[in-house]
Every structure is written in structure tokens, then in C-alpha cells.
Enzyme design. Structure first.
Site, PDB file in Angstrom:
ATOM      1  N   VAL A   1       8.025  -9.598   5.574  1.00  0.00           N
ATOM      2  CA  VAL A   1       8.658  -8.457   6.321  1.00  0.00           C
ATOM      3  C   VAL A   1       9.893  -8.742   7.140  1.00  0.00           C
ATOM      4  O   VAL A   1       9.825  -9.636   7.791  1.00  0.00           O
ATOM      5  CB  VAL A   1       7.309  -7.697   7.016  1.00  0.00           C
TER       6      VAL A   1
ATOM      7  N   LYS B   1       9.651  -4.374   3.486  1.00  0.00           N
ATOM      8  CA  LYS B   1       8.693  -5.145   2.955  1.00  0.00           C
ATOM      9  C   LYS B   1       9.266  -5.676   1.578  1.00  0.00           C
ATOM     10  O   LYS B   1       9.753  -4.703   0.878  1.00  0.00           O
ATOM     11  CB  LYS B   1       7.389  -4.701   2.908  1.00  0.00           C
TER      12      LYS B   1
ATOM     13  N   ASP C   1      -7.605  -4.011   2.891  1.00  0.00           N
ATOM     14  CA  ASP C   1      -7.541  -5.274   3.536  1.00  0.00           C
ATOM     15  C   ASP C   1      -7.447  -4.756   5.223  1.00  0.00           C
ATOM     16  O   ASP C   1      -6.651  -5.052   5.786  1.00  0.00           O
ATOM     17  CB  ASP C   1      -6.354  -6.021   3.427  1.00  0.00           C
TER      18      ASP C   1
END
Length: 158
Positions: free
Chosen positions: A21, A36, A140
Site C-alpha cells: 500500500v 494498493k 479477514d
């Protein structure tokens, strides 16, 4: 000067399991963004990664909520980016420009009151409800993946 799309790269902010990033600024209005970039080890893996990344971009770009990071643009890295980084970025790898959250992540933030915790939990649950209703499942979810935005004097979790 390294540019990706319409963005001037300033510096790397961090790295995850599959991506880096970068802090960048829009060439058109100077606004900060986070870029990203997926890491690829060979050109053979680009096609599979492109498909997964494109699905992520499409899923997130359609979600508009104060608790979800805004997506601005996406594309593929050029050979100029690969040359400018001496090969650390690979031509053809996908990239995504998104809202920059200057407060870091929730894992590095001390929550000091019940009202602050309540606000964080409410924002998170509302954002998750929207994503789930849209058929998107965040796989996640953890404090390190919850970003802190500190715009206009207010703290917002994304």
C-alpha cells in the site's frame, strides 16, 4: 516521479500478505489516496490475480457507506512503474486507488471510552450489514484491517 494512473506515488505505507500500500496524491486535485498494488512473482500469475482483484474492486466499488473505504480508480501497472521501482512493481499487476485513512489501523489505536467503543461497533456492524446484504463477505476482519480516518476533526472507522 513515479505515477500510477492519475496518482503521484509519495511513499510505501505498508505491506500485507499479497499487496503493498502506497501513499499517493491525485495529479488533478492533490487529494491524498492509498494505492494498493498486488505483488506478483511472474507474469504467469497475473491472469488469476487480475480476476480475483477485479472481483474485489467490483464488489467494494458498489458499496457506499461512511464505514467503508471509498474506491476511486483501478488499473494495471505499466512497464514505466516496473522500471521506476527497479522491478519491485511488476508490469501487468493490478492496482486500486482508494480513500486514504490517515489514522492508521484500529490495532494501533487505543479505545478509551465506552462511547467510543459503541461508535466503533455500530459503524462496523452497519458497514458489515450493507456488505453482507450486497453479497460480499469480508474474510479477514480484524483490528489491523479496520482503518481510522480522522477527517474534519471526527474519528471514523472504515
Amino acid at each position: 516521479m513515479l505515477t500510477i494512473g492519475n496518482f503521484k506515488i509519495e511513499r510505501r505505507l505498508g505491506a500485507g500478505g499479497m499487496a503493498d500500500v502506497w501513499l499517493a496524491h491525485s495529479l488533478s486535485d492533490g487529494q491524498p489516496v492509498a494505492i494498493k498494488t498486488l505483488r506478483i512473482t511472474s507474469q504467469d500469475k497475473v491472469t488469476d490475480m487480475e480476476a480475483r482483484f477485479a472481483a474485489e474492486v467490483q464488489a467494494v466499488a458498489g458499496l457506499v457507506h461512511p464505514g467503508i473505504v471509498a474506491i476511486y480508480d483501478h488499473g494495471q501497472l505499466t512497464f514505466d512503474a516496473e522500471d521506476a521501482t527497479f522491478g519491485s512493481l511488476k508490469a501487468g499487476a493490478p492496482w486500486l486507488a482508494m480513500e486514504y485513512c490517515e489514522g492508521g489501523d484500529l490495532g494501533d489505536t487505543a479505545v478509551t471510552s465506552w462511547s467510543e467503543l459503541h461508535s466503533i461497533a455500530t459503524t462496523l456492524l452497519e458497514a458489515l450489514a450493507l456488505t453482507h446484504a450486497s453479497g460480499v463477505l469480508h474474510r479477514d476482519l480484524k483490528p489491523g484491517n479496520l482503518l481510522v480516518s480522522q477527517r474534519d476533526g471526527a474519528t471514523q472507522i472504515k
